[in-house]
Design a protein around this motif. Sequence first.
Motif, short mmCIF file in Angstrom:
data_model
loop_
_atom_site.label_atom_id
_atom_site.label_comp_id
_atom_site.label_asym_id
_atom_site.label_seq_id
_atom_site.Cartn_x
_atom_site.Cartn_y
_atom_site.Cartn_z
N TYR A 216 -6.20 -3.72 28.49
CA TYR A 216 -4.74 -3.79 28.33
C TYR A 216 -4.09 -2.43 28.59
O TYR A 216 -2.87 -2.34 28.78
CB TYR A 216 -4.38 -4.27 26.92
CG TYR A 216 -4.67 -3.30 25.81
CD1 TYR A 216 -3.84 -2.20 25.58
CD2 TYR A 216 -5.77 -3.46 24.98
CE1 TYR A 216 -4.11 -1.29 24.58
CE2 TYR A 216 -6.04 -2.55 23.97
CZ TYR A 216 -5.21 -1.48 23.77
OH TYR A 216 -5.48 -0.57 22.77
N LEU A 219 -1.63 -1.76 31.52
CA LEU A 219 -0.55 -2.74 31.70
C LEU A 219 0.82 -2.06 31.79
O LEU A 219 1.59 -2.30 32.72
CB LEU A 219 -0.56 -3.76 30.57
CG LEU A 219 -1.69 -4.80 30.59
CD1 LEU A 219 -1.56 -5.75 29.41
CD2 LEU A 219 -1.67 -5.57 31.90
N TRP A 227 4.58 -5.49 38.65
CA TRP A 227 4.86 -6.92 38.51
C TRP A 227 6.36 -7.18 38.39
O TRP A 227 6.91 -8.08 39.04
CB TRP A 227 4.14 -7.45 37.28
CG TRP A 227 4.47 -8.87 36.89
CD1 TRP A 227 5.34 -9.28 35.93
CD2 TRP A 227 3.95 -10.06 37.48
NE1 TRP A 227 5.40 -10.64 35.86
CE2 TRP A 227 4.54 -11.16 36.81
CE3 TRP A 227 3.04 -10.32 38.49
CZ2 TRP A 227 4.24 -12.48 37.13
CZ3 TRP A 227 2.74 -11.64 38.81
CH2 TRP A 227 3.33 -12.70 38.14
N CYS A 282 -0.52 -12.62 27.92
CA CYS A 282 -0.70 -12.74 29.37
C CYS A 282 -0.05 -14.01 29.91
O CYS A 282 0.56 -14.01 30.99
CB CYS A 282 -2.19 -12.71 29.72
SG CYS A 282 -2.97 -11.10 29.52
N PHE A 285 3.65 -13.35 30.07
CA PHE A 285 3.97 -12.49 31.21
C PHE A 285 4.00 -13.29 32.51
O PHE A 285 4.82 -13.04 33.39
CB PHE A 285 2.95 -11.35 31.33
CG PHE A 285 3.11 -10.27 30.30
CD1 PHE A 285 4.37 -9.84 29.89
CD2 PHE A 285 1.99 -9.66 29.73
CE1 PHE A 285 4.52 -8.83 28.94
CE2 PHE A 285 2.12 -8.65 28.79
CZ PHE A 285 3.39 -8.24 28.39
N SER A 286 3.08 -14.24 32.64
CA SER A 286 3.05 -15.04 33.87
C SER A 286 4.30 -15.90 34.02
O SER A 286 4.76 -16.15 35.14
CB SER A 286 1.80 -15.93 33.89
OG SER A 286 1.89 -16.98 32.94
N GLN A 308 1.76 -8.58 22.82
CA GLN A 308 0.72 -7.67 23.31
C GLN A 308 0.48 -6.52 22.35
O GLN A 308 -0.66 -6.15 22.07
CB GLN A 308 1.13 -7.13 24.69
CG GLN A 308 0.03 -6.36 25.41
CD GLN A 308 0.01 -4.88 25.02
OE1 GLN A 308 1.02 -4.35 24.59
NE2 GLN A 308 -1.13 -4.24 25.16
N ILE A 358 -3.66 -9.21 39.27
CA ILE A 358 -2.32 -9.69 38.92
C ILE A 358 -1.42 -9.79 40.14
O ILE A 358 -0.75 -10.83 40.36
CB ILE A 358 -1.69 -8.78 37.85
CG1 ILE A 358 -2.57 -8.70 36.60
CG2 ILE A 358 -0.29 -9.28 37.51
CD1 ILE A 358 -2.86 -10.02 35.97
N TRP A 366 -2.91 -13.62 35.71
CA TRP A 366 -2.61 -13.38 34.30
C TRP A 366 -3.47 -14.28 33.41
O TRP A 366 -3.96 -13.84 32.36
CB TRP A 366 -1.14 -13.66 34.02
CG TRP A 366 -0.20 -12.56 34.41
CD1 TRP A 366 0.75 -12.60 35.39
CD2 TRP A 366 -0.10 -11.26 33.80
NE1 TRP A 366 1.43 -11.40 35.45
CE2 TRP A 366 0.94 -10.56 34.48
CE3 TRP A 366 -0.77 -10.62 32.77
CZ2 TRP A 366 1.30 -9.27 34.15
CZ3 TRP A 366 -0.41 -9.32 32.44
CH2 TRP A 366 0.60 -8.66 33.12
N GLY A 370 -6.08 -12.97 30.64
CA GLY A 370 -6.00 -13.45 29.26
C GLY A 370 -7.29 -14.10 28.81
O GLY A 370 -7.71 -13.94 27.66
#
Length: 422
Positions: A216, A219, A227, A282, A285-286, A308, A358, A366, A370
């Motif tokens: 992580y 990120l 992203w 995750c 986030f997706s 997170q 990613i 993602w 995860g």
Amino acid sequence: MESTKRLALAQLISSVGDGAYYVGSALYFTLIVGLSPAQVGLGLTVGWAVGSVAGVALGHVADRRGPKGTAVFLGLGTAASVTAFLFVGSAVAFVIAACVYACFQCGLGAARQALLAGLIDPAERTTFRARLQAMSNAGIAIGAALGGVALALGTREAFLTVFVLDALAFAAAALVLRKVPSVPPVPVKTGEPSVAVLRDRPYALLALLNMVMLLYMPLFSLVLPLWISTRTAAPGWLVSAMLVLNTASVVVFQVRVARGVTGLRSASRYARYAGLLLFFSCLIFSFSAMSSSAWTAALVLLAGAALQVVGEMAQAAGSWEIGFGLAPEGKQGQYQGLFGAGTAVARMLGPVLLTGLILMGGALGWVVLGGLFLLAGTLTTPAVRWAERTRSLRRELEDGGAAAHAEELDREVVVGQLAARP
């Protein structure tokens, strides 16, 4: 009490230097020195690879020579290695300097952990480690703000000031550590392997699972900025807001979260919670790429960031208890060197693995990430039980050997007494 304050102060001071270095170093090497991003990436990868191995060896030195003196020496060595970056002018010189820097950094981390283990009562180690983590995040935030000034100025002198600040911070932290009590070194027992951690398979597995959980780390520094800018409608400044949320949460809540870890069983439970929370973060986030609304995407990303950071704090608390609790006394340096190698490996491989996974895999990437978090967190519980069983068996064998030796001595005494009779 005084020793804990000095340990915390040393952590805060060095973290200020780290924060300034993290913000300005990459741009310095590319914009000022003239290295390509690929050369910088290669140098850092090689450096952390070498450092992750050196950390175990230097942790062993801390056990045998004493963690306090070793930590002071490695702190001063880190300051010198940072200064060496000022004279880097080629890719080869950068790789060499990065290797030296990473070796000192990884070794310093192992020696500091061994010093902490020797000075802090076992029941208090995880909570105190949480305090250090809160101090570290506060220091990094302060250093990042100072490094931001160098970025705004953009001059060679401003960037060089950042490196000088980092070097002075590590030197000052080393001087603070000189004031803490010494922890006596532990000599190697006859017939015992010099680096026993390399034969401890359960602990090695736990170090591997911890390394997976630490993925992580890149990120907020790399993956989410890319992203957000390429896959979502969220504004670019959201990265700063998410980073502030993460840092402030750790500073305020990490100690409270760590109080729930009171032994290996609760540490295993926290690892499972962490894997689950990171998995759902995750997934969230997706979802941020599915909305064309900037505000909707921003709210989704902030929700993912909130989950997170809770998972991050749970993972940290559980891993500290596991890393300390399963390391034999007298071998904390080498064991912390192996466990701490996960940080170096995450820094080394995380950016490459996660950007490819990613940015190329999108939402599926993602989900895969995860799933890795979930799997690592779930496997931690049986791995801890395996480690406990091996240690229990080892104690039984040692106790049995001691009892047999005592019986043999008793027999020798009796035989000697009988032989001495007229």
